[in-house]
Design an enzyme around this catalytic site. Structure first.
Site, PDB file in Angstrom:
ATOM      1  N   CYS A   1      22.923  62.998 102.755  1.00 19.75           N
ATOM      2  CA  CYS A   1      22.753  64.142 103.653  1.00 19.75           C
ATOM      3  C   CYS A   1      22.038  65.287 102.977  1.00 19.75           C
ATOM      4  O   CYS A   1      22.252  65.559 101.806  1.00 19.75           O
ATOM      5  CB  CYS A   1      24.085  64.718 104.071  1.00 19.75           C
ATOM      6  SG  CYS A   1      25.025  63.658 105.099  1.00 19.75           S
TER       7      CYS A   1
ATOM      8  N   ASN B   1      27.970  68.352 104.387  1.00 26.59           N
ATOM      9  CA  ASN B   1      27.835  67.143 103.563  1.00 26.59           C
ATOM     10  C   ASN B   1      29.199  66.827 102.986  1.00 26.59           C
ATOM     11  O   ASN B   1      29.868  67.738 102.480  1.00 26.59           O
ATOM     12  CB  ASN B   1      26.880  67.360 102.386  1.00 26.59           C
ATOM     13  CG  ASN B   1      25.440  67.425 102.821  1.00 26.59           C
ATOM     14  OD1 ASN B   1      25.132  67.219 103.989  1.00 26.59           O
ATOM     15  ND2 ASN B   1      24.561  67.718 101.877  1.00 26.59           N
ATOM     16  N   GLY B   2      29.586  65.573 103.006  1.00 24.79           N
ATOM     17  CA  GLY B   2      30.857  65.175 102.412  1.00 24.79           C
ATOM     18  C   GLY B   2      31.753  64.510 103.434  1.00 24.79           C
ATOM     19  O   GLY B   2      31.308  64.063 104.488  1.00 24.79           O
TER      20      GLY B   2
ATOM     21  N   GLU C   1      20.560  44.020  87.472  1.00 22.81           N
ATOM     22  CA  GLU C   1      19.678  45.054  88.027  1.00 22.81           C
ATOM     23  C   GLU C   1      18.569  44.410  88.871  1.00 22.81           C
ATOM     24  O   GLU C   1      18.211  44.920  89.933  1.00 22.81           O
ATOM     25  CB  GLU C   1      19.106  45.897  86.877  1.00 22.81           C
ATOM     26  CG  GLU C   1      18.096  46.952  87.267  1.00 22.81           C
ATOM     27  CD  GLU C   1      18.597  47.992  88.269  1.00 22.81           C
ATOM     28  OE1 GLU C   1      19.808  48.052  88.537  1.00 22.81           O
ATOM     29  OE2 GLU C   1      17.754  48.726  88.805  1.00 22.81           O
TER      30      GLU C   1
ATOM     31  N   HIS D   1      30.986  27.434  86.003  1.00 22.46           N
ATOM     32  CA  HIS D   1      32.309  27.831  86.512  1.00 22.46           C
ATOM     33  C   HIS D   1      32.264  28.175  87.992  1.00 22.46           C
ATOM     34  O   HIS D   1      33.167  28.826  88.499  1.00 22.46           O
ATOM     35  CB  HIS D   1      32.852  29.010  85.690  1.00 22.46           C
ATOM     36  CG  HIS D   1      33.042  28.663  84.244  1.00 22.46           C
ATOM     37  ND1 HIS D   1      34.059  27.841  83.811  1.00 22.46           N
ATOM     38  CD2 HIS D   1      32.319  28.971  83.148  1.00 22.46           C
ATOM     39  CE1 HIS D   1      33.962  27.670  82.497  1.00 22.46           C
ATOM     40  NE2 HIS D   1      32.898  28.354  82.073  1.00 22.46           N
TER      41      HIS D   1
ATOM     42  N   LYS E   1      19.867  58.047  98.608  1.00 19.60           N
ATOM     43  CA  LYS E   1      19.739  58.425  97.200  1.00 19.60           C
ATOM     44  C   LYS E   1      20.651  59.607  96.923  1.00 19.60           C
ATOM     45  O   LYS E   1      20.993  60.338  97.844  1.00 19.60           O
ATOM     46  CB  LYS E   1      18.287  58.817  96.931  1.00 19.60           C
ATOM     47  CG  LYS E   1      17.928  58.711  95.466  1.00 19.60           C
ATOM     48  CD  LYS E   1      16.446  58.661  95.265  1.00 19.60           C
ATOM     49  CE  LYS E   1      16.127  58.484  93.804  1.00 19.60           C
ATOM     50  NZ  LYS E   1      16.384  57.115  93.341  1.00 19.60           N
TER      51      LYS E   1
HETATM   52  N1  HGA Z   1      30.996  62.968 107.098  1.00 13.22           N
HETATM   53  C1  HGA Z   1      29.860  63.556 107.747  1.00 13.22           C
HETATM   54  C2  HGA Z   1      28.776  63.904 106.739  1.00 13.22           C
HETATM   55  C3  HGA Z   1      28.300  62.687 105.987  1.00 13.22           C
HETATM   56  C4  HGA Z   1      27.545  62.966 104.707  1.00 13.22           C
HETATM   57  O1  HGA Z   1      27.739  63.944 103.991  1.00 13.22           O
HETATM   58  N2  HGA Z   1      26.698  62.031 104.283  1.00 13.22           N
HETATM   59  O2  HGA Z   1      25.974  62.181 103.084  1.00 13.22           O
HETATM   60  C5  HGA Z   1      29.319  62.665 108.841  1.00 13.22           C
HETATM   61  O3  HGA Z   1      29.586  61.450 108.877  1.00 13.22           O
HETATM   62  O4  HGA Z   1      28.626  63.186 109.720  1.00 13.22           O
END
Ligand code: HGA
Length: 609
Positions: A2, A99-100, A482, A505, A604
């Site tokens: 976000c 965000n979060g 990777e 295995h 990212k």
């Molecule tokens: N939880 C919120 C914001 C998601 C977020 O920060 N993503 O990086 C949502 O789902 O809208």
């Protein structure tokens, strides 16, 4: 992940907000939105899909204002719909971007519904705007309402809130998700990353955990987690925003793959001198701290975790220091034992990876001798919160699939191996060998890129496959991991990596002509063992693609395609062998027509846990 952009100014801000979102696009997102305040009140516009669609809608509707907030969403709670895109509104008065993750959103939602609020989305975020609206009834003003509301939130947030009845005033709060305030003249800005604001300012204040700030055109006032007003230092950014162009390249990922020789050269510059590694590359106190280190605990996620796994092989073999490596989301939620004299090493491109940052914060309470981060962003939370930091000089990495960040991390980690070895009394010849091998690396990486044509042809053979297996041994096992991660990230082909000795295995059961097997085979002391594993695959009708040292004497035949890689000191072979695997993923993705720079479902700078 976000992105947040906010602005309050004497000029109309829609263009600033949209340009800011465009600059954060590379992080990956699924929808975007904007809310501005003008004579008509709050106006909101949201679109599923790209910022370009939002920009077009803004041009068509002409909505604009002197203050506004904008967001690119990477959904965590609630599907990818316009209704779930941010900003969210409460009673057409409060607008919020976030965000979060608000972990107690369910109980708050019930409480707020009980108070008569109607929810228009399935997101966790929407509780914030109704909560602030509710608090306003008793707190009197936006700042106090936000301060009261955030006390009730559990989880992580970087949030910006606007009140229709308090024009030009933005209130921001940070706990777990980064936010930076950009300072202008008669205007101020907010973003989740300074990159978004470089066209309008170079002066930034980073908010700290628990901060709440009031931002108007004329003033920025910050309060810490105790509620006390605090001064936070303003920094002048020297960051170059080079995401503007892909140059001659079709994708950022390809550009970044080809930038690796120069990125590694920049990372080593002034730090590797003749036979010596400069200890001050890790910070002023590095020498004294390294003398006390008996054990290293590495914590990271994704590609950075693979860099950590390579470093474990190196540290135990060349520095005589024991080492554990763990995925951050596991480390942070289990009880762990800290050996005396332990160094906690975090690795992260952005320095904001939520799980790794939380692991660092946890580790600081557990009795580690010291903390070090290997990171690409000087102003990041991890750099600011670690005792020591090694800054990779990869430059901005825009492709979601990490490439040059990984190889520069490995270069930095190899320097760490030399530094810890030296501090632990390992023979000076080891430092000299590492220094010389690193100095040769940029030109070897250039040579490795010269086989692009061969890899492009090889990619044709993968494009119709659904599954693949990557094999390596020793410090090439994490490189196989990777390689598999890159292939699945951008081509969506299922790819698994195994330590080659594990084949019998279980995974041998999967071998047939439809499951290509990729082998990384430098010429080291494990070569004969690896050759036996190759025979095990051949005997079961497997088709192999072997990336091998010329001197390893693999011959191409009906079932085995050999791609020769230049001979190098085996100590840097893991870095070198990474490049052909990156190129293979890239060209397979091109044939499959996937969105290489922003692969589906991924983001990212993973700022949510
Ligand atoms: N939880 C919120 C914001 C998601 C977020 O920060 N993503 O990086 C949502 O789902 O809208």
């Amino acid at each position: 992940m976000c992105g947040i952009v906010g602005a309050t100014a004497e000029r109309r801000v829609a263009d600033i907000l949209l340009e800011g979102l465009r600059r954060l696009e590379y992080r990956g997102y699924d929808s975007a939105g904007i809310a501005v305040l003008n004579d008509k009140g709050l106006e909101q516009l949201r679109r599923v899909g790209k910022v370009q669609e939002l920009t077009q809608a803004q041009a068509e509707t002409g909505i604009n204002g002197f203050a506004g907030i904008a967001h690119t969403r990477w959904a965590t709670h609630g599907g990818v719909t316009e209704a779930n895109a941010h900003p969210h509104l409460s009673s057409n008065r409060i607008a919020v971007v976030h965000n979060g993750i608000i972990e107690n959103h369910e109980s708050l939602r019930k409480e707020l519904q009980g108070l008569g609020y109607t929810f228009n989305s399935d997101t966790d975020t929407e509780v914030i705007c109704h909560l602030v609206h509710e608090e306003l009834k008793t707190q009197g003003n936006l700042l106090n309402a936000v301060k009261a509301a955030v006390k009730k939130l559990e989880g992580a947030y970087g949030t910006v809130i606007m009140d229709q009845q308090d024009p030009g005033h933005l209130v921001v709060a940070r706990s777990g998700s980064p936010l930076v305030i950009g300072l202008g003249i008669g205007e101020n800005f907010i973003a989740s990353d300074q990159l978004a604001l470089l066209p309008v300012t170079r002066n930034f204040i980073y908010l700290e955990e628990g901060d709440v700030a009031s931002v108007t055109r004329e003033a920025v006032t910050i309060f810490d987690h105790t509620g006390a007003q605090v001064e936070r230092e303003a920094i002048v950014s020297e960051l170059q925003y080079d995401a503007g162009g892909k140059g001659e390249y079709r994708h950022f990922m390809l550009k970044e793959i080809h930038e690796q020789p120069i990125a590694v050269r920049n990372t080593l510059e002034g730090r590797v001198n003749g036979d010596k590694i400069a200890l001050d590359a890790f910070g002023e106190d590095a020498e004294a701290i390294f003398r006390d280190i008996r054990h290293v605990q590495i914590v990271a996620c994704g590609t950075s975790y693979h860099a950590g796994m390579v470093a474990r092989y190196w540290l135990e073999e060349y520095a005589g220091v024991s080492c554990n490596v763990e995925i951050a989301s596991e480390f942070r939620y289990r009880k762990s034992h800290v050996f005396p004299g332990s160094l906690l090493v975090t690795i992260s491109q952005s320095g904001e990876t939520a799980d790794t940052l939380a692991a660092l914060r946890l580790a600081k309470t557990l009795g580690y001798r010291s903390t070090l981060t290997v990171c690409n962003v000087a102003s990041s939370s991890m750099v600011r919160e670690s005792d020591l930091a090694f800054l990779t000089k990869a430059g901005a990495e825009i492709g979601v699939a990490s490439t040059k960040a990984f190889t520069t991390q490995l270069a930095g980690l190899l320097m760490l191996v030399a530094a810890l070895g030296k501090a632990n009394g390992v023979d000076a010849a080891v430092e000299a060998r590492i220094a010389r091998a690193l100095a040769s690396l940029p030109s070897k990486l250039e040579e490795a890129l010269a086989i692009t044509q061969e890899i492009e042809e090889l990619a044709e053979e993968f494009a119709d496959k659904d599954h693949s297996l990557f094999l390596g041994r020793g410090d090439q096992y994490p490189i196989a991991m990777e390689g598999a991660l890159k292939l699945k990230e951008i081509s969506y082909i299922h790819a698994e990596a195994y330590a080659a000795g594990e084949l019998k295995h279980g995974p041998l059961a999967l071998i047939d002509a439809y499951m290509p097997v990729i082998v990384v085979a430098p010429n080291n002391e494990l070569l004969e063992k690896l050759k036996s594993n190759v025979e095990e695959v051949r005997a079961r009708g497997g088709i192999m693609y072997v990336f091998a040292d010329r001197d390893a004497h693999f011959e191409s035949d009906d079932t085995m395609h050999v791609i020769n890689i230049a001979h190098v000191d085996e100590i840097i072979a893991p870095i070198l062998y990474t490049l052909p695997l990156q190129l293979l993923s890239y060209y397979v993705a091109i044939i499959k027509g996937t969105d290489v720079d922003q692969p589906r479902n991924l983001a990212k700078s993973v700022t949510v846990e």
